[in-house]
Design an enzyme around this catalytic site. Structure first.
Site, short mmCIF file in Angstrom:
data_model
loop_
_atom_site.label_atom_id
_atom_site.label_comp_id
_atom_site.label_asym_id
_atom_site.label_seq_id
_atom_site.Cartn_x
_atom_site.Cartn_y
_atom_site.Cartn_z
N ASP A 227 89.99 90.69 71.34
CA ASP A 227 90.88 91.12 70.27
C ASP A 227 90.09 91.14 68.97
O ASP A 227 89.68 90.08 68.46
CB ASP A 227 92.10 90.19 70.15
CG ASP A 227 93.05 90.63 69.05
OD1 ASP A 227 93.71 91.67 69.23
OD2 ASP A 227 93.10 89.95 68.01
N GLU A 323 90.64 97.07 73.08
CA GLU A 323 91.78 97.88 72.68
C GLU A 323 91.32 99.22 72.13
O GLU A 323 90.23 99.32 71.54
CB GLU A 323 92.62 97.15 71.63
CG GLU A 323 93.32 95.91 72.14
CD GLU A 323 94.11 95.22 71.05
OE1 GLU A 323 95.35 95.15 71.16
OE2 GLU A 323 93.48 94.76 70.08
N ASP A 405 96.12 85.85 67.66
CA ASP A 405 94.90 86.46 68.19
C ASP A 405 94.56 85.90 69.57
O ASP A 405 94.14 86.65 70.47
CB ASP A 405 93.74 86.23 67.23
CG ASP A 405 93.96 86.92 65.90
OD1 ASP A 405 94.70 87.93 65.87
OD2 ASP A 405 93.39 86.47 64.89
#
Length: 596
Positions: A227, A323, A405
């Site tokens: 992340d 991502e 997170d």
């Protein structure tokens, strides 16, 4: 021409080496890169000249069959035309023999690619933003580069020098005997070399076909979810549930003070002006070079940090999940744009792409709309909203509390386990099947009261947890789809839970009525305050004016009538506010009685 075919077991990689060319070597490099720019500008002018000529002829009414024919902008056609023109064109006839033919071929190839991209973009065959007509490259703004594909390209024995066509032998800034050993062992073959001026230094990039010796990842059966963020550059969690983070060094923020100082120095010097043709002074060139060194150092520090991070992750885990971030949209946030650009999210993903491929690992890119931060990593229930300012994720369904997170990284690791079967994953049971568009419950639903009464529309009355009064909750019924199956998506006119405590809910039909009542009450309060202020001002003015008259020092002032009117206006305004507030209170009391 025979098409290049990669040998089995080899990969195409690049080695970027710094050069120490010296004064004569720098002059030759500048000549070659300048020749590439001149050839590019010649090709652009040669092709676009027919475009303007045809446009002028059409304006004169000349027929299509009599117009100037189009000129082909393929690389073969540009080469043929340039080889005929370089002997007679005064721009090239006196010096074209000083440089390698690869310098001119570089400019012609770039021009051919530019015209091809423009034609495909105009016809809709090229994806991405629209490409414009190729323009001329100026001396100041053009990137100095030249590519060699033929001729002698080799690293000399000892690894201290490199030989390029027509440039001769140039000293390398660093000692690279390892490349010489790979060439002698037959595990590396140089395909091309590109010289480029970057950060006030010369570099050469060797495109090679190399047998990579990098082994598989140390933990091939473990997946890691990454992340990316601003507070921490990367928070990653593996499929075993272990989380860690890479701190964000913020190299640009650390250099802002020095950048401001050097930029002020540049602004005080006499710089170039394209409108008037004014050239930059020597002091401006010196100050601009000092400012560029600060930018170059920040770029080098950022690249070093990202390379170390991506190499460590690719060498450790067999599956990496990242991502698909909308970085261009994130940069529209003017409060975080500088920090997001400094973090270089796109560069991290680019490096992970080729480094995982070199080690035979998997790289999984999560969907852009996957709610990694809003979904609970323990039970799989997703929140409807999670503002960016909320840094701690608290699940209202299972009670899990952890950093947002860390929660996102665990969800990405679990996504890899579901998609590829790699790792054990942290979430037990099957993956949730609900769409992210569904509004999940924010707290565990309470059992219905035994004496609950039903209202209209299937609404069940339940006690409110805050005030203890009754509230209505809409029971959503399945809405038949067009295919005949039933779906659990709420209908367009469905209403969320309506609280008797006045909490703000979405899709509530009475929301407009509540807003009108609130505005009416606020208007009454404003009238009361305004009337009180006017009355107070009139009273003070009256006291100051009447005091001398009461003491017998002055006669009765004639403007006392105006002050009396001012006090009367204050009384009227305050009275109107009081009446409006009383009326609103009675209306709310009647509404509460009717609801009970």
């Amino acid at each position: 021409m025979k098409k290049f075919q990669q040998r089995p077991g080899f990969q195409l990689v690049a080695h970027k080496l710094a050069l120490d060319p010296g004064a004569e070597g720098s002059r030759r490099l500048m000549s070659h890169t300048g020749a590439a720019r001149a050839a590019y500008n010649w090709a652009v002018g040669w092709v676009t000249a027919t475009w303007w000529q045809r446009g002028a002829e059409q304006s004169y009414g000349i027929g299509e069959d009599r117009l100037t024919p189009w000129r082909d902008f393929s690389l073969y056609a540009l080469r043929k035309a340039f080889n005929e023109a370089k002997h007679t064109d005064p721009r090239f006839s006196s010096w074209w023999e000083e440089n390698s033919k690869e310098a001119y071929n570089t400019g012609l190839a770039n021009a051919s690619a530019a015209f091809t991209n423009y034609a495909k973009s105009k016809s809709g065959k090229r994806k991405g933003r629209k490409m414009g007509i190729p323009r001329f490259k100026t001396l100041r703004r053009a990137r100095r580069t030249c590519r060699f594909t033929t001729g002698v390209i080799r690293i000399e024995a000892g690894g201290r020098h490199i030989t390029l066509p027509r440039l001769g032998t140039i000293r390398l800034h660093e000692h690279r005997p390892d490349l010489v050993a790979l060439v002698e062992a037959g595990e590396l073959r140089i395909l091309s070399a590109t010289v480029r001026l970057e950060h006030e230094r010369w570099f050469v990039s060797l495109q090679v076909e190399q047998r990579l010796q990098a082994g598989p990842a140390r933990r091939p059966d473990t997946a890691v979810g990454i992340d990316l963020g601003v507070r921490a550059l990367a928070v990653y969690a593996d499929s075993d549930g272990t989380t860690a983070e890479e701190p964000n060094p913020r190299h640009l923020d650390a250099a802002l003070k020095q950048l401001r100082r050097t930029s002020r120095t540049v602004s005080r010097r006499q710089g170039p002006d394209r409108r008037t043709g004014q050239k930059a002074s020597k002091r401006w060139e010196k100050a601009n070079t000092a400012r560029n060194k600060v930018h170059h150092r920040v770029a080098n520090l950022r690249a070093d940090t990202i390379h170390k991070l991506t190499t460590r992750l690719a060498a450790e885990y067999g599956t990496v999940v990242v991502e698909d971030l909308n970085v261009a949209g994130m940069l529209l946030n003017r409060r975080l744009a500088r920090q997001i650009a400094d973090a270089a999210f796109g560069e991290i993903r680019r490096q992970l792409t080729y480094k995982t491929a070199q080690r035979g690992s998997r790289l999984i890119v999560a969907d852009r709309w996957y709610p990694s931060s809003k979904t609970c990593s323990g039970c799989g229930v997703a929140k409807a909203k999670l503002p960016l300012g909320v840094r701690v994720f608290a699940c209202d369904h299972c009670g899990l509390v952890l950093d947002r997170d860390d929660n996102a990284a665990l969800n990405l690791a679990a996504l890899a386990a579901r998609n590829t079967g790699t790792g054990s994953g942290r979430r037990p049971g099957p993956p949730p099947t609900r769409s992210r568009s569904l509004v999940e419950p924010t707290r565990r639903p309470a059992p219905p009261a035994p004496a609950a009464r039903r209202g209209r529309g299937g609404q069940v009355a339940q006690p409110c947890r805050t005030s203890g009064r009754q509230k209505r909750e809409t029971v959503l019924k399945p809405k038949p789809s067009s295919s005949g199956d039933e779906t659990d998506l709420p209908g367009r006119n469905a209403r969320n839970t309506e609280s008797c405590c006045g909490s703000r809910q979405r899709n509530y039909p009475g929301r407009v009525r509540d807003k009108t009542q609130a505005n009416s009450a606020a208007a009454g309060d404003r009238l009361i305050r305004a009337g009180a202020i006017v009355f107070f001002v009139g009273a003070v003015a009256t006291l100051v004016t009447v005091a001398p008259f009461l003491l017998g020092t002055t006669p009765f002032p004639t403007f006392m009538f105006g002050l009396s009117m001012l006090m009367g206006v204050g009384f009227l305004v305050a009275g109107a506010g009081v009446l409006r507030s009383v009326a609103e209170g009675r209306r709310q009391a009647r509404a509460a009685t009717a609801a009970e």
